[in-house]
Design a protein around this motif. Structure first.
Motif, PDB file in Angstrom:
ATOM      1  N   SER A 123       0.832  -1.206   0.000  1.00  0.00           N
ATOM      2  CA  SER A 123       0.000   0.000   0.000  1.00  0.00           C
ATOM      3  C   SER A 123       0.865   1.253   0.000  1.00  0.00           C
ATOM      4  N   LEU A 124       1.988   1.206   0.721  1.00  0.00           N
ATOM      5  CA  LEU A 124       2.885   2.350   0.771  1.00  0.00           C
ATOM      6  C   LEU A 124       3.513   2.623  -0.586  1.00  0.00           C
ATOM      7  N   LYS A 125       3.935   1.573  -1.285  1.00  0.00           N
ATOM      8  CA  LYS A 125       4.524   1.757  -2.604  1.00  0.00           C
ATOM      9  C   LYS A 125       3.497   2.294  -3.599  1.00  0.00           C
ATOM     10  N   ALA A 126       2.259   1.782  -3.516  1.00  0.00           N
ATOM     11  CA  ALA A 126       1.209   2.273  -4.419  1.00  0.00           C
ATOM     12  C   ALA A 126       0.925   3.746  -4.181  1.00  0.00           C
ATOM     13  N   LYS A 127       0.948   4.149  -2.910  1.00  0.00           N
ATOM     14  CA  LYS A 127       0.719   5.560  -2.591  1.00  0.00           C
ATOM     15  C   LYS A 127       1.865   6.421  -3.094  1.00  0.00           C
ATOM     16  N   GLN A 128       3.091   5.906  -3.010  1.00  0.00           N
ATOM     17  CA  GLN A 128       4.232   6.660  -3.501  1.00  0.00           C
ATOM     18  C   GLN A 128       4.158   6.860  -5.014  1.00  0.00           C
ATOM     19  N   GLU A 153       1.591   7.264  -6.772  1.00  0.00           N
ATOM     20  CA  GLU A 153       0.612   8.299  -7.101  1.00  0.00           C
ATOM     21  C   GLU A 153       1.264   9.680  -7.136  1.00  0.00           C
ATOM     22  N   PHE A 154       2.342   9.864  -6.402  1.00  0.00           N
ATOM     23  CA  PHE A 154       2.986  11.173  -6.350  1.00  0.00           C
ATOM     24  C   PHE A 154       3.989  11.387  -7.477  1.00  0.00           C
TER      25      PHE A 154
END
Length: 213
Positions: free
Chosen positions: A134-139, A141-142
């Motif tokens: 989830s953290l990598k997916a959120k990163q 997005e940026f």
């Protein structure tokens, strides 16, 4: 002569009533402390004045909660109604839930995991892997946002550089011409021709003079 008996009824005079309250309240608190010390008794006294102000005393060997619990067990009387019991149960449930979450948080931080069995460790590992995904997916997005932001900064930088070159090439600015001398000899005409958005050609100040030669 001994002191006469006082009729036990409400004192109408406000000042006299307040004086009597203070004296008798102090007397009750003193007697409660004495019996607690002399007889090793567990005593708790709570007094509310007519103004709502509370005064209390409790033996140093116990607490008010313990005394109320003991009274509840020995008398069989309910001190709390159903609403208060429900709130008390809800508070206990929230406390247990908070303790459980604190334990899980320590496990996720790698603390206190020696007591976990193999199955619990597998569940913990899966939770950590899901969190990393989830953290990598959120990163990710940026990334487009940062790229677009960088492009905007680059465009703005190019615009500022172009305006700066225009200021140095302004033919009406005699100060820049006198200070910098021949701009085209310093920087090179070819360099500015490729950078300027319009054709620029130097014309003689008096073109008719060419016909004389």
């Amino acid at each position: 002569m001994g002191r006469g008996k006082i009729e036990i009824k409400r004192i109408e005079n406000t000042s006299n009533r307040q004086v009597t309250y203070s004296k008798r309240r102090n007397g009750i608190m003193k007697k409660a402390k004495e019996i607690s010390v002399l007889c090793d008794a567990q005593v708790s006294v709570i007094i509310f004045a007519s103004s709502g102000k509370m005064h209390e005393f409790c033996s140093s060997s116990t607490t008010l909660i313990d005394i109320l619990d003991q009274y509840h067990k020995l008398s069989g009387k309910k001190l709390w109604d159903a609403k208060h019991e429900h709130l008390d149960n809800e508070i206990n449930r929230i406390k247990k839930e908070n303790d459980r979450m604190q334990t899980e948080l320590r496990h996720l931080s790698g603390e206190d995991i020696t007591t976990l069995n193999y199955k619990e460790l597998m569940i913990l590992e899966e939770a950590l892997e899901n969190g990393i995904s989830s953290l990598k997916a959120k990163q990710m997005e940026f990334v487009p946002m940062m790229r677009k932001h960088n492009e905007m900064l680059e465009d703005e930088n190019r615009g500022l550089q172009f305006k700066l070159r225009q200021m140095h090439l302004d033919p009406m600015d005699d100060h820049n011409v006198l200070e910098n001398g021949d701009v085209y000899h310093q920087h090179g005409v070819g360099d500015y021709e490729t950078q300027m958005p319009f054709a620029f050609r130097v014309q003689p100040m008096q073109p008719n003079l060419q016909d004389r030669f």
